[in-house]
Design a protein around this motif. Structure first.
Motif, short mmCIF file in Angstrom:
data_model
loop_
_atom_site.label_atom_id
_atom_site.label_comp_id
_atom_site.label_asym_id
_atom_site.label_seq_id
_atom_site.Cartn_x
_atom_site.Cartn_y
_atom_site.Cartn_z
N PHE A 158 0.83 -1.20 0.00
CA PHE A 158 0.00 0.00 0.00
C PHE A 158 0.87 1.25 0.00
O PHE A 158 0.62 2.20 -0.77
CB PHE A 158 -0.93 -0.01 1.22
N ALA A 182 2.28 1.84 -3.35
CA ALA A 182 1.32 2.26 -4.37
C ALA A 182 0.87 3.70 -4.20
O ALA A 182 0.14 4.22 -5.05
CB ALA A 182 0.09 1.34 -4.32
N THR A 183 1.33 4.36 -3.12
CA THR A 183 0.88 5.73 -2.87
C THR A 183 2.06 6.71 -2.86
O THR A 183 2.02 7.73 -3.56
CB THR A 183 0.13 5.81 -1.53
N SER A 209 6.03 8.11 -3.49
CA SER A 209 6.71 8.19 -4.78
C SER A 209 7.81 7.16 -4.99
O SER A 209 7.92 6.58 -6.09
CB SER A 209 7.31 9.59 -4.96
N CYS A 263 5.31 12.29 -0.57
CA CYS A 263 3.85 12.20 -0.68
C CYS A 263 3.42 13.31 -1.62
O CYS A 263 3.53 14.50 -1.29
CB CYS A 263 3.22 12.37 0.70
N ALA A 286 -2.22 13.70 -5.83
CA ALA A 286 -2.59 12.72 -6.85
C ALA A 286 -2.87 13.36 -8.21
O ALA A 286 -2.67 12.73 -9.25
CB ALA A 286 -3.81 11.93 -6.39
N ARG A 324 -4.56 11.47 4.20
CA ARG A 324 -4.61 10.96 2.82
C ARG A 324 -4.39 9.46 2.78
O ARG A 324 -5.05 8.75 2.00
CB ARG A 324 -3.59 11.69 1.95
N LEU A 325 -3.47 8.97 3.58
CA LEU A 325 -3.24 7.53 3.61
C LEU A 325 -4.44 6.79 4.19
O LEU A 325 -4.84 5.74 3.67
CB LEU A 325 -1.98 7.23 4.43
N GLU A 350 -7.26 6.24 1.74
CA GLU A 350 -7.03 5.30 0.64
C GLU A 350 -6.70 3.89 1.12
O GLU A 350 -6.59 2.97 0.30
CB GLU A 350 -5.88 5.80 -0.23
N THR A 402 1.84 2.48 -10.23
CA THR A 402 0.99 3.47 -9.58
C THR A 402 1.69 4.13 -8.40
O THR A 402 2.46 3.48 -7.69
CB THR A 402 -0.33 2.82 -9.08
N PHE A 403 1.48 5.40 -8.25
CA PHE A 403 1.80 6.19 -7.07
C PHE A 403 1.10 7.52 -7.25
O PHE A 403 0.78 7.92 -8.38
CB PHE A 403 3.31 6.36 -6.84
N TRP A 404 0.83 8.21 -6.17
CA TRP A 404 0.10 9.47 -6.26
C TRP A 404 0.86 10.49 -7.13
O TRP A 404 2.05 10.74 -6.91
CB TRP A 404 -0.13 10.05 -4.87
#
Length: 369
Positions: A70, A73-74, A76, A92, A95, A129-130, A133, A268-270
């Motif tokens: 997780f 995936a969020t 960088s 961070c 998005a 934010r975490l 999601e 994927t990453f924000w």
């Protein structure tokens, strides 16, 4: 009189007894300097060892099955490139825009536990934010007020930790879990000064005894207590970006020269799509170092110009380098300006000449084994 709205470190009474001058940092009242002053504190870190209380830094635990996936995936950077027991600088990002909400360190304990250390002012937003999601089974808990962080920085830092029985010698950007007088201590080979050193994460109740022991152990090595004033001059000499000045939500990693902290090959990453577009097109500005050719000392907000009539940007960070004995700073300079160009900085109505340059400004021991 202390501002009751500001948080205090669990070591606040120690700092008062040591005669510290305090300032507000990210909603906390923290030592700015001690009676020795910024110059001596800075010099102690570069030549021997200093100790900082940086308990204002955030702490958040991401845990549960798939916690590491997780985070990967969020945020960088690519957590898959490191193993458990390693730490990683990451970002961070927003998005949509890819702007930097915060820069932080991720401590990869195992696949189900990742400890995050954000900046004080941004911790709540990063956690929010975490949490928004997080998939089922993964929790994000804000431990900002539960743990202290002590930074022992300098070429003699190993000797100080060894005197109190804590582990040393592990690789840069790695950590070891230990204990001191009962409470657990995460001994991290990290820091924000550019020198070899360690950051120690300990529960609040264990912080006073650890602080006292480190102060006693450091006496023979010339260790000084250091405030966040010298931490700022030290990090500026290294060209380390400070969130809220050099990087903000309006600055993306490509502009900030932090593309190395982005896992470009991740699915994927924000902010991924926005950042890939900036990378492909090329940024319109880049965070650059500036070094004085004369006696000028840059400060945040001072105007940078190519000529008297062509303004470029403002200084984001600036100070007098106690190592180089020159003014140094950083600014988000348009990329159309040659990276080695001379520019002017408006210092109280006088145009001082500075040379654009790469950072760091000084060579240090930070990565020595």
């Amino acid at each position: 009189m202390a501002d009751a709205t500001l948080k205090q470190s669990p070591l606040h009474d120690r700092h008062v007894a040591l005669g510290a001058k305090f300032a507000e940092f990210g909603g906390w009242t923290m030592p700015l300097e001690y009676s020795s002053g910024v110059v001596k504190e800075h010099t102690a870190v570069r030549s021997a060892v200093g100790i900082f209380d940086v308990s204002h830094l955030g702490k958040a635990m991401v845990s549960g099955p798939g916690a590491a996936d997780f985070v990967n995936a969020t945020l960088s950077n690519d957590l898959a490139k490191i193993a458990p027991g390693k730490a990683q600088y990451t970002l961070c990002c927003d998005a949509v825009t890819g702007g930097i909400i915060d820069d932080l360190i991720a401590y990869y304990q195992d696949d189900e536990h990742v400890l995050l250390v954000p900046n004080a002012a941004n911790t709540a937003e990063v956690v929010r934010r975490l949490q928004a999601e997080a998939p089922d089974g993964v929790s994000v808990v804000n431990h900002h007020d539960d743990y202290a962080v002590l930074a022992v920085q300098g070429t003699r830092s190993d000797e100080v930790l060894q005197r109190v029985g804590l582990p040393t010698g592990h690789d840069y950007m790695s950590f070891v879990e230990a204990s001191f007088d009962g409470p657990g201590v995460v001994v991290c080979r990290t820091g924000y000064t550019g020198e070899r050193g360690y950051e120690l994460i300990v529960a609040n109740e264990g912080a006073p005894a650890l602080w006292d022991a480190l102060l006693a152990a450091g006496e023979e090595f010339g260790m000084l207590t250091c405030g966040l004033g010298s931490r700022d001059t030290l990090r500026t000499e290294m060209g380390y970006a400070l969130h809220g000045q050099d990087i903000t939500v309006d600055v993306n990693p490509v502009e900030a020269g932090l593309g190395w902290a982005v896992g470009w090959k991740k699915d994927t990453f924000w902010g991924r799509d926005a950042l890939l577009a900036v990378k492909e097109a090329g940024p319109e500005r880049r965070l650059r170092g500036l070094i004085a050719t004369g006696r000028g000392i840059p400060r945040p907000g001072m105007r940078v110009s190519l000529t008297h009539d062509v303004a470029l940007c403002d200084i984001t960070s600036g100070t007098f380098s106690l190592t180089l004995k020159k003014g140094v700073g950083m600014a988000l300079v348009p990329t159309m300006v040659h990276p080695d160009a001379e520019v002017g900085v408006d210092i109280r109505g006088r145009r001082e000449i500075f040379q654009l340059t790469k950072v760091p400004f000084v060579e240090t021991s930070v990565k020595e084994s």
